[in-house]
Design a protein around this motif. Structure first.
Motif, short mmCIF file in Angstrom:
data_model
loop_
_atom_site.label_atom_id
_atom_site.label_comp_id
_atom_site.label_asym_id
_atom_site.label_seq_id
_atom_site.Cartn_x
_atom_site.Cartn_y
_atom_site.Cartn_z
N TYR A 1 0.87 -1.28 -0.06
CA TYR A 1 0.10 0.01 0.08
C TYR A 1 0.86 1.32 -0.05
CZ TYR A 1 -3.95 -3.04 1.30
OH TYR A 1 -5.02 -3.86 1.41
N PRO A 2 0.61 2.25 -0.57
CA PRO A 2 1.20 3.48 -0.63
C PRO A 2 1.07 4.13 1.11
CG PRO A 2 -1.02 3.84 -1.69
CD PRO A 2 -0.61 2.49 -1.43
N ASP A 3 2.06 5.04 0.96
CA ASP A 3 2.12 5.90 1.98
C ASP A 3 1.57 7.24 1.78
OD1 ASP A 3 2.77 7.33 4.44
OD2 ASP A 3 4.93 7.41 4.21
N LEU A 4 0.28 7.13 2.43
CA LEU A 4 -0.69 8.31 2.08
C LEU A 4 -0.40 9.57 2.76
CD1 LEU A 4 -4.14 6.75 2.47
CD2 LEU A 4 -2.56 7.02 0.22
N LYS A 5 0.83 9.69 3.72
CA LYS A 5 1.30 10.71 4.34
C LYS A 5 2.32 11.55 3.18
CE LYS A 5 1.17 9.04 8.97
NZ LYS A 5 2.17 8.72 10.01
N GLN A 6 2.75 10.78 2.09
CA GLN A 6 3.64 11.69 1.25
C GLN A 6 2.75 11.85 0.05
OE1 GLN A 6 6.74 11.58 1.79
NE2 GLN A 6 6.24 10.34 3.58
N TRP B 1 -7.05 -0.85 5.73
CA TRP B 1 -5.95 -0.08 5.23
C TRP B 1 -6.71 1.42 5.13
CZ3 TRP B 1 -5.56 2.61 0.74
CH2 TRP B 1 -4.64 3.46 0.38
N ASN C 1 -5.98 4.94 7.31
CA ASN C 1 -4.86 5.68 6.82
C ASN C 1 -5.66 6.92 6.03
OD1 ASN C 1 -2.02 4.19 6.97
ND2 ASN C 1 -3.47 2.68 6.55
#
Length: 221
Positions: free
Chosen positions: A78-83, A206, A210
């Protein structure tokens, strides 16, 4: 006609010839420049189209097949949504897909199931029980809910409309908390919900953990 007049006429004629040649040359150069610009634009368009096709092909290659509601939709992490600088989510009801975007770029694709289609009494057209439009993630979220009237619940729910009425959540559960395998099998293939957007169990977990409150949600047919 005097010699002086002849010289003047000859000079004027030469100027006209030179002017005509220069004008033709200017038009030719402009035409060449325009043609080169068109060719460059076509080349850029083809390159961009090829790049988009490559991205789509890669994205499709990452999708898990066959669909498994017990696993993540993509085979990559999964992608890092904070980025993400411009996070938003798009739900395509007829495609049974939910796309997570960062600006114009899809960073994750999830199999989903939206609301069933029923004929609208006013228009006579088929309409999903999932409302279309632009919304935002709301405060309501939790590990589990159960609707005794429908004998249906789900895990990892997140509200996006009417504060708990329309949710993202896992494939549905029944009264004993077990997953409804018949309904779960619809994931990514057809519609089946009462208006919520169903996701696979890991995707729902997820998403629940997130995707922040206020994230824009666009629901389309």
């Amino acid at each position: 006609m005097t010699l002086k007049v002849k010289h003047w006429l000859y000079a004027i004629f030469c100027l006209l010839v030179v002017g005509t040649v220069l004008t033709h040359r200017v038009h030719t150069l402009r035409a060449q420049k325009a043609r080169i610009a068109r060719q460059a634009k076509i080349k850029r368009s083809r390159h961009q189209a090829a790049k988009r096709r490559a991205v789509v092909a890669q994205r499709n290659a990452n999708m898990r097949t066959p669909i498994n509601w017990r696993k993540s939709s993509e085979t990559i992490p999964y992608p890092d949504l904070k980025q993400a600088k411009n996070l938003w989510v798009k739900v395509c009801l007829k495609k049974n897909r939910t796309y997570v975007y960062d600006g114009k770029h899809i960073i994750y694709t999830m199999y989903c199931t939206g609301g069933i289609y029923q004929r609208d009494d006013k228009t006579g057209k088929m309409k999903s029980l999932t409302p279309t439009g632009t919304y935002h993630i709301q405060n309501e979220r939790g590990d589990h809910f159960y609707n005794a009237q429908l004998n249906e619940g789900a895990n990892y729910y997140v509200s996006w409309l009417d504060h708990g009425k329309y949710l993202f959540h896992s494939v549905p559960t029944v009264g004993n908390g077990k997953y409804n395998k018949t309904e779960a099998a619809k994931l990514g293939k057809t519609q089946g919900s009462h208006g919520c957007v169903r996701l696979s169990v890991p995707d729902a977990r997820w998403f629940f953990r997130n995707v922040p409150v206020g994230t824009k949600i666009v629901v389309t047919n």
